[in-house]
Design a protein around this motif. Structure first.
Motif, mmCIF file in Angstrom:
data_model
loop_
_atom_site.group_PDB
_atom_site.id
_atom_site.type_symbol
_atom_site.label_atom_id
_atom_site.label_comp_id
_atom_site.label_asym_id
_atom_site.label_seq_id
_atom_site.Cartn_x
_atom_site.Cartn_y
_atom_site.Cartn_z
ATOM 1 N N PHE A 6 1.651 8.502 -8.534
ATOM 2 C CA PHE A 6 2.242 6.971 -7.767
ATOM 3 C C PHE A 6 2.160 7.026 -6.487
ATOM 4 C CE2 PHE A 6 4.634 7.468 -11.829
ATOM 5 C CZ PHE A 6 5.194 6.115 -12.042
ATOM 6 N N ARG A 7 2.277 6.038 -5.608
ATOM 7 C CA ARG A 7 2.003 6.010 -4.310
ATOM 8 C C ARG A 7 2.832 4.860 -3.636
ATOM 9 N NH1 ARG A 7 0.035 1.112 -3.414
ATOM 10 N NH2 ARG A 7 -2.345 0.556 -3.903
ATOM 11 N N PHE A 8 3.321 5.140 -2.290
ATOM 12 C CA PHE A 8 3.844 4.153 -1.679
ATOM 13 C C PHE A 8 2.840 3.937 -0.355
ATOM 14 C CE2 PHE A 8 6.945 2.852 1.972
ATOM 15 C CZ PHE A 8 6.911 1.585 1.652
ATOM 16 N N ALA A 9 2.681 2.681 -0.046
ATOM 17 C CA ALA A 9 1.346 2.462 1.034
ATOM 18 C C ALA A 9 1.421 1.401 1.918
ATOM 19 C CB ALA A 9 0.202 2.256 0.102
ATOM 20 N N PRO A 10 2.415 1.812 2.971
ATOM 21 C CA PRO A 10 2.926 0.793 4.005
ATOM 22 C C PRO A 10 1.897 0.683 5.060
ATOM 23 C CG PRO A 10 4.193 2.743 4.313
ATOM 24 C CD PRO A 10 3.349 2.949 3.053
ATOM 25 N N SER A 11 1.941 -0.157 5.855
ATOM 26 C CA SER A 11 1.135 -0.481 7.074
ATOM 27 C C SER A 11 2.120 -0.132 8.185
ATOM 28 C CB SER A 11 0.455 -1.819 7.105
ATOM 29 O OG SER A 11 -0.509 -1.728 5.993
ATOM 30 N N PRO A 12 1.455 0.630 9.256
ATOM 31 C CA PRO A 12 2.533 0.911 10.262
ATOM 32 C C PRO A 12 2.247 -0.220 11.452
ATOM 33 C CG PRO A 12 0.792 2.560 10.212
ATOM 34 C CD PRO A 12 0.484 1.414 9.117
ATOM 35 N N ILE A 42 -0.810 5.754 4.417
ATOM 36 C CA ILE A 42 -0.638 5.160 5.805
ATOM 37 C C ILE A 42 -1.698 4.176 5.868
ATOM 38 C CG2 ILE A 42 -0.417 5.169 8.383
ATOM 39 C CD1 ILE A 42 2.085 6.464 6.850
ATOM 40 N N GLU A 43 -1.417 2.943 5.513
ATOM 41 C CA GLU A 43 -2.479 1.941 5.519
ATOM 42 C C GLU A 43 -2.707 1.247 6.992
ATOM 43 O OE1 GLU A 43 -2.708 -0.603 1.865
ATOM 44 O OE2 GLU A 43 -3.203 1.527 1.063
ATOM 45 N N ASP A 44 -3.648 1.850 7.937
ATOM 46 C CA ASP A 44 -3.629 1.713 9.206
ATOM 47 C C ASP A 44 -4.951 1.221 9.638
ATOM 48 O OD1 ASP A 44 -4.883 4.210 9.100
ATOM 49 O OD2 ASP A 44 -3.798 4.799 10.917
ATOM 50 N N SER A 203 -11.851 -3.236 4.679
ATOM 51 C CA SER A 203 -10.761 -4.404 4.405
ATOM 52 C C SER A 203 -9.786 -3.673 3.714
ATOM 53 C CB SER A 203 -11.468 -5.601 3.770
ATOM 54 O OG SER A 203 -11.946 -4.876 2.351
ATOM 55 N N TYR A 204 -8.424 -4.482 3.398
ATOM 56 C CA TYR A 204 -7.470 -4.125 2.550
ATOM 57 C C TYR A 204 -8.023 -3.720 1.098
ATOM 58 C CZ TYR A 204 -3.858 -4.680 -0.722
ATOM 59 O OH TYR A 204 -3.027 -4.448 -1.961
ATOM 60 N N HIS A 205 -8.889 -4.690 0.600
ATOM 61 C CA HIS A 205 -9.321 -4.338 -0.851
ATOM 62 C C HIS A 205 -10.088 -3.402 -0.760
ATOM 63 C CE1 HIS A 205 -7.693 -8.228 -2.176
ATOM 64 N NE2 HIS A 205 -8.268 -8.928 -1.191
ATOM 65 N N SER A 207 -10.646 -0.563 1.117
ATOM 66 C CA SER A 207 -9.880 0.959 1.064
ATOM 67 C C SER A 207 -8.815 1.164 0.137
ATOM 68 C CB SER A 207 -9.300 0.970 2.506
ATOM 69 O OG SER A 207 -8.674 -0.206 2.972
ATOM 70 N N VAL A 208 -8.099 -0.051 -0.184
ATOM 71 C CA VAL A 208 -7.030 0.350 -1.378
ATOM 72 C C VAL A 208 -7.835 0.821 -2.678
ATOM 73 C CG1 VAL A 208 -6.652 -1.691 -2.597
ATOM 74 C CG2 VAL A 208 -4.699 -0.357 -1.795
ATOM 75 N N VAL A 209 -8.768 0.473 -2.979
ATOM 76 C CA VAL A 209 -9.421 0.725 -4.375
ATOM 77 C C VAL A 209 -10.123 2.093 -4.353
ATOM 78 C CG1 VAL A 209 -9.829 -1.485 -5.461
ATOM 79 C CG2 VAL A 209 -11.576 -0.448 -3.983
ATOM 80 N N VAL A 221 2.486 0.815 -7.947
ATOM 81 C CA VAL A 221 3.756 0.143 -8.059
ATOM 82 C C VAL A 221 4.182 -0.584 -6.712
ATOM 83 C CG1 VAL A 221 6.345 0.363 -8.370
ATOM 84 C CG2 VAL A 221 4.687 1.642 -9.709
ATOM 85 N N ARG A 222 3.975 -1.962 -6.611
ATOM 86 C CA ARG A 222 4.028 -2.651 -5.392
ATOM 87 C C ARG A 222 4.622 -3.948 -5.462
ATOM 88 N NH1 ARG A 222 -2.725 -3.366 -4.841
ATOM 89 N NH2 ARG A 222 -2.911 -4.732 -6.858
ATOM 90 N N GLY A 223 4.582 -4.907 -4.200
ATOM 91 C CA GLY A 223 5.475 -6.125 -4.596
ATOM 92 C C GLY A 223 4.411 -6.999 -5.465
ATOM 93 N N ASP A 225 3.973 -9.844 -4.446
ATOM 94 C CA ASP A 225 2.772 -10.654 -3.389
ATOM 95 C C ASP A 225 1.458 -10.132 -3.516
ATOM 96 O OD1 ASP A 225 3.943 -8.289 -2.447
ATOM 97 O OD2 ASP A 225 3.725 -9.077 -0.250
ATOM 98 N N LEU A 226 1.226 -8.989 -4.182
ATOM 99 C CA LEU A 226 0.017 -8.508 -4.232
ATOM 100 C C LEU A 226 -0.542 -8.742 -5.844
ATOM 101 C CD1 LEU A 226 0.262 -5.491 -1.937
ATOM 102 C CD2 LEU A 226 -1.060 -7.445 -1.512
ATOM 103 N N TYR A 227 0.202 -9.147 -6.619
ATOM 104 C CA TYR A 227 -0.297 -9.455 -8.027
ATOM 105 C C TYR A 227 -1.551 -10.134 -7.942
ATOM 106 C CZ TYR A 227 0.055 -11.364 -12.903
ATOM 107 O OH TYR A 227 0.237 -11.396 -14.011
HETATM 108 N N1 GLU Z 1 -0.628 -1.883 2.493
HETATM 109 C C1 GLU Z 1 -0.099 -2.751 1.833
HETATM 110 C C2 GLU Z 1 1.169 -3.381 2.402
HETATM 111 O O1 GLU Z 1 1.819 -2.812 3.414
HETATM 112 C C3 GLU Z 1 0.247 -2.231 0.425
HETATM 113 C C4 GLU Z 1 -0.927 -2.005 -0.271
HETATM 114 C C5 GLU Z 1 -0.667 -1.965 -1.799
HETATM 115 O O2 GLU Z 1 0.519 -1.330 -2.162
HETATM 116 O O3 GLU Z 1 -1.853 -1.845 -2.460
HETATM 117 O O4 GLU Z 1 1.558 -4.517 2.126
#
Ligand code: GLU
Length: 290
Positions: A6-12, A42-44, A203-205, A207-209, A221-223, A225-227
């Motif tokens: 699992f991962r939690f991936a916040p942006s600072p 860390i998604e920076d 880009s977000y897409h 780097s995340v993949v 597992v994420r919000g 809003d990213l569905y």
């Molecule tokens: N970094 C993204 C955010 O803070 C989350 C990315 C993801 O979970 O795919 O909203």
């Protein structure tokens, strides 16, 4: 067999709030339940908005909540070369093209076509990119690029879909023993998304993949809003030959006004709550996780 990861991936780019706390705690609980690993990323990539202070705040808030994650933490700004390599592959395979129109030029072009009402918009509300630049000849593409004008690399979504066909993903339920549903991806709704810019070389897409695959993430597992973003990410997995994770898009924590929490709303910020005397258990109760 690899451990569920699992991962939690916040942006600072702001302070963590109750919505982040819910997402991080849910990831932590599921990693425990499945005897899995918990990673923090860390998604920076947007180095103009992300700061080391916000990054330090993330570690501090998550430790306070009692979370433990594996080291080293992956910081995306240290890995632009990995995203660059993925972009090169997409260039080589002819799935991306340089696009030169600014947002204003896009709006102007749509108005000229007298299609303002009918022109498709992506799930985030942005108009689809006009089809002009993807039709450019190699020669004019070169000329535009050599002129020094800023440009972005976009995915040619029609070409991509033509190659990958219909895709789906597994959405698992966290309450009912992980039962999975297959969801049909709808990447056509996004049009030609940006994969890299002149100022931010990814880009977000993208780097995340790349990262989820490189880090062996099996459960995203994420919000909620990213569905919709998952549709684009499934296309990229397929074009880049990456194994897809399974997904759970969780409910969003709303503010008292029923709106999505924002990083600037101090009252729901974890640091503000801590300074006001809240305990980690109070936060868990506020987000409904105990
Ligand atoms: N970094 C993204 C955010 O803070 C989350 C990315 C993801 O979970 O795919 O909203």
């Amino acid at each position: 067999m690899t451990a569920p990861t699992f991962r939690f991936a916040p942006s600072p780019n702001g302070e963590l709030h109750l919505g982040h706390a819910y997402s991080a705690l849910l990831n932590g609980n599921l990693a425990k339940k499945f005897n899995g690993r918990l990673l923090l990323r860390i998604e920076d990539i947007d180095i103009t908005r992300c700061t080391p202070e916000f990054e330090r705040g993330i570690y501090c808030d998550l430790e306070w909540l009692g979370l433990e994650w594996e080291q080293p933490v992956r910081r995306q700004s240290d890995h632009f070369a990995d995203y660059g390599a993925a972009l090169e592959r997409l260039k080589r395979d002819g799935f991306v093209y340089p696009s030169f129109m600014s947002r204003g030029e896009v709006r102007g072009w749509i108005a000229e076509q007298r299609m303002a009402g009918a022109w498709p918009h992506d799930p985030d509300g942005a108009p689809h990119y006009p089809p002009l630049d993807r039709e450019l000849t190699e020669k004019s593409r070169r000329e535009h690029m050599d002129s020094g004008k800023a440009f972005a690399w976009r995915l040619n979504m029609d070409a991509a879909i033509g190659t990958v066909g219909t895709l789906d993903w597994s959405e698992f339920d966290v309450d009912q023993e992980g039962i999975e549903r297959r969801i049909t991806a709808r990447p056509q709704e996004w049009g030609d998304v940006v994969l890299a810019r002149s100022d931010i070389p990814t880009s977000y897409h993208l780097s995340v993949v790349v990262d989820d695959a490189l880090q062996g993430v099996t459960h995203v597992v994420r919000g909620r809003d990213l569905y919709e973003a998952t549709s684009v990410q499934r296309v990229l997995h397929r074009l880049l030959g990456l194994a897809p994770p399974v997904y759970h898009h969780h409910r969003l924590i709303e503010g008292a006004d029923g709106r999505k929490l924002s990083k600037s709303a101090r009252s729901t910020g974890l640091r503000a709550l801590r300074e006001a005397g809240c305990s980690p258990d109070d936060v868990k109760r506020m987000v409904g996780i105990i």
